[in-house]
Scaffold this motif. Structure first.
Motif, mmCIF file in Angstrom:
data_model
loop_
_atom_site.group_PDB
_atom_site.id
_atom_site.type_symbol
_atom_site.label_atom_id
_atom_site.label_comp_id
_atom_site.label_asym_id
_atom_site.label_seq_id
_atom_site.Cartn_x
_atom_site.Cartn_y
_atom_site.Cartn_z
ATOM 1 N N ALA A 1 11.106 33.486 43.607
ATOM 2 C CA ALA A 1 9.993 34.363 43.635
ATOM 3 C C ALA A 1 10.026 35.474 44.801
ATOM 4 C CB ALA A 1 8.844 33.806 43.089
ATOM 5 N N TRP A 2 9.679 36.664 44.593
ATOM 6 C CA TRP A 2 9.167 37.204 45.615
ATOM 7 C C TRP A 2 7.592 37.078 46.023
ATOM 8 C CZ3 TRP A 2 12.663 39.607 48.670
ATOM 9 C CH2 TRP A 2 13.959 39.769 48.061
ATOM 10 N N ILE A 3 7.437 36.661 47.097
ATOM 11 C CA ILE A 3 6.003 36.374 47.484
ATOM 12 C C ILE A 3 5.499 37.252 48.529
ATOM 13 C CG2 ILE A 3 4.589 34.634 48.278
ATOM 14 C CD1 ILE A 3 5.993 33.737 45.677
ATOM 15 N N PRO A 4 4.351 38.220 48.213
ATOM 16 C CA PRO A 4 3.684 39.086 49.187
ATOM 17 C C PRO A 4 3.547 38.455 50.423
ATOM 18 C CG PRO A 4 2.440 39.085 47.263
ATOM 19 C CD PRO A 4 3.152 38.010 46.995
ATOM 20 N N VAL A 5 4.141 38.921 51.428
ATOM 21 C CA VAL A 5 3.871 38.375 52.892
ATOM 22 C C VAL A 5 2.505 38.285 53.413
ATOM 23 C CG1 VAL A 5 4.358 38.938 55.291
ATOM 24 C CG2 VAL A 5 6.174 39.205 53.621
ATOM 25 N N ILE B 1 17.890 32.497 54.949
ATOM 26 C CA ILE B 1 17.491 33.851 54.864
ATOM 27 C C ILE B 1 16.105 34.322 54.542
ATOM 28 C CG2 ILE B 1 18.504 35.995 53.729
ATOM 29 C CD1 ILE B 1 20.847 34.119 54.564
ATOM 30 N N VAL B 2 15.833 35.310 55.521
ATOM 31 C CA VAL B 2 14.625 35.808 55.502
ATOM 32 C C VAL B 2 14.447 37.130 54.731
ATOM 33 C CG1 VAL B 2 12.270 36.344 56.428
ATOM 34 C CG2 VAL B 2 13.409 34.741 57.222
ATOM 35 N N ALA B 3 14.703 37.255 53.409
ATOM 36 C CA ALA B 3 14.918 38.442 52.897
ATOM 37 C C ALA B 3 13.562 39.402 52.639
ATOM 38 C CB ALA B 3 15.670 38.080 51.507
ATOM 39 N N LEU C 1 14.816 44.920 45.723
ATOM 40 C CA LEU C 1 15.937 44.256 45.408
ATOM 41 C C LEU C 1 15.237 43.557 43.810
ATOM 42 C CD1 LEU C 1 16.580 41.930 48.508
ATOM 43 C CD2 LEU C 1 17.869 43.714 47.376
ATOM 44 N N PRO C 2 16.352 43.145 43.087
ATOM 45 C CA PRO C 2 15.859 42.598 41.800
ATOM 46 C C PRO C 2 15.198 41.408 41.778
ATOM 47 C CG PRO C 2 18.323 42.267 42.115
ATOM 48 C CD PRO C 2 17.746 43.124 43.380
ATOM 49 N N THR C 3 14.776 41.126 40.569
ATOM 50 C CA THR C 3 14.070 39.938 40.304
ATOM 51 C C THR C 3 15.031 38.839 40.489
ATOM 52 O OG1 THR C 3 12.666 40.800 38.594
ATOM 53 C CG2 THR C 3 12.800 38.353 38.537
ATOM 54 N N LEU D 1 4.862 44.730 51.030
ATOM 55 C CA LEU D 1 5.971 43.528 51.596
ATOM 56 C C LEU D 1 6.270 42.337 51.057
ATOM 57 C CD1 LEU D 1 8.326 43.784 54.015
ATOM 58 C CD2 LEU D 1 6.641 42.657 55.457
ATOM 59 N N HIS D 2 7.359 41.661 50.441
ATOM 60 C CA HIS D 2 7.600 40.654 50.010
ATOM 61 C C HIS D 2 8.747 39.942 50.469
ATOM 62 C CE1 HIS D 2 5.095 42.308 46.940
ATOM 63 N NE2 HIS D 2 5.157 41.331 45.987
ATOM 64 N N VAL D 3 8.636 38.548 50.541
ATOM 65 C CA VAL D 3 9.600 37.713 51.109
ATOM 66 C C VAL D 3 10.241 36.809 50.096
ATOM 67 C CG1 VAL D 3 8.005 35.948 52.025
ATOM 68 C CG2 VAL D 3 10.437 36.256 52.853
ATOM 69 N N LEU D 4 11.201 36.571 49.913
ATOM 70 C CA LEU D 4 11.993 35.784 48.978
ATOM 71 C C LEU D 4 11.934 34.359 49.183
ATOM 72 C CD1 LEU D 4 13.766 35.553 46.091
ATOM 73 C CD2 LEU D 4 15.801 35.576 47.563
ATOM 74 N N LEU D 5 11.403 33.600 48.325
ATOM 75 C CA LEU D 5 11.104 32.004 48.318
ATOM 76 C C LEU D 5 11.868 31.339 47.281
ATOM 77 C CD1 LEU D 5 7.522 31.655 49.913
ATOM 78 C CD2 LEU D 5 9.893 31.592 51.334
#
Length: 279
Positions: free
Chosen positions: A140-144, A34-36, A127-129, A44-48
């Motif tokens: 973690a949400w990481i800045p793209v 999943i690329v969230a 989206l939540p933590t 813009l953040h992506v979930l890793l």
């Protein structure tokens, strides 16, 4: 007219299935990744997730997992993995735009065995933590912006044809998957109203412009953008309401809009560099 094949006796087919040996073929596993993508503090953040076990123990990766064979289809597996990694409940999950991105099946992409991954792209507002799942050490949400792809090989293993990696060395071929997802997201903002999936149900045109600017990485002329958005039938519709407060420079309170019923944008909102190329 072509002749019809003779009707097969159901008993013969059942006998054939009973004798069928699935082990006659080399095993191939199927996963979903999943690329969230979400906006947090207008970035813009992506979930890793950080992998807790081999292979690639300690490396960051896209969330995902094996499809539960015989129990779920691909869309169900993707929704389950997204819910498990983000903590999004069933009601909130309905607000997430989830679409299939593509399939990645290089034989050496996973050192365990031949694993075909069906990647999904998810858009959602704030989206939540995230919480780490059972097979992850952290999430973690990481800045793209800190992950933008750079040239060079990644850790997909010998024989993997991909030549894309990111500044953070993602596991498997997840750098290539992330690159494909960002390309898809940037393109879809031109021709579809999916930018609204990053926003609350009601938003201002300035809010919408901020989504385009962040994902495209381009500053847009406020007046031109406002005019273009309102000229596209069905893109947005007015709510009749305004924000509680005026803009940062004073003046009237901005109007609130919501997503319209358009599925495609016509005319499209082209990126500035593509507009110049067309001219």
């Amino acid at each position: 007219m072509p002749s019809q094949s003779p009707r097969q006796d159901p008993l013969d087919e059942q006998a054939w299935l009973d004798a069928y040996d699935p082990h006659a073929f080399a095993p191939v596993a199927v996963t979903v990744d999943i690329v969230a993508l979400t906006l947090r503090q207008q970035q813009l953040h992506v979930l890793l997730v950080q992998r807790a076990a081999p292979p690639f123990q300690g490396s960051w990766a896209l969330p995902g997992g094996f499809v539960r064979a015989g129990q779920e289809d691909l869309d169900q597996a993707a929704a389950r993995e997204l819910a498990e990694e983000t903590g999004v409940d069933t009601a909130a999950l309905r607000r997430v735009h989830l679409e299939q991105l593509g399939s990645f099946g290089a034989p050496a992409r996973d050192p365990r065995m031949h694993v075909v991954s069906v990647a999904y792209l998810a858009f959602a507002p704030d989206l939540p933590t995230p919480r780490a799942g059972t097979d992850a050490a952290a999430a973690a949400w990481i800045p793209v912006s800190s992950l933008e792809p750079v040239a060079g090989p990644h850790r997909g293993g010998p024989g993997d044809p991909s030549t894309t990696r990111t500044r953070v060395d993602l596991a498997f071929d997840h750098g290539a998957i992330l690159t494909a997802a960002l390309d898809r997201a940037r393109s879809k903002l031109e021709y579809t109203p999916l930018a609204t999936a990053f926003l609350d149900r009601e938003f201002t045109i300035s809010d919408l412009r901020a989504v385009y600017e962040e994902i495209w990485g381009e500053k847009l002329h406020p007046g031109n953008f406002h005019r273009k958005v309102l000229s596209v039938p069905g893109f947005v519709e007015g709510t009749g309401r305004t924000t509680a407060h005026g803009g940062s420079r004073g003046g009237p309170r901005p109007r609130l809009y919501r997503r319209g019923d358009a599925r495609l944008l016509h005319p499209a909102l082209l990126r500035p560099d593509r507009e110049e190329a067309i001219r």
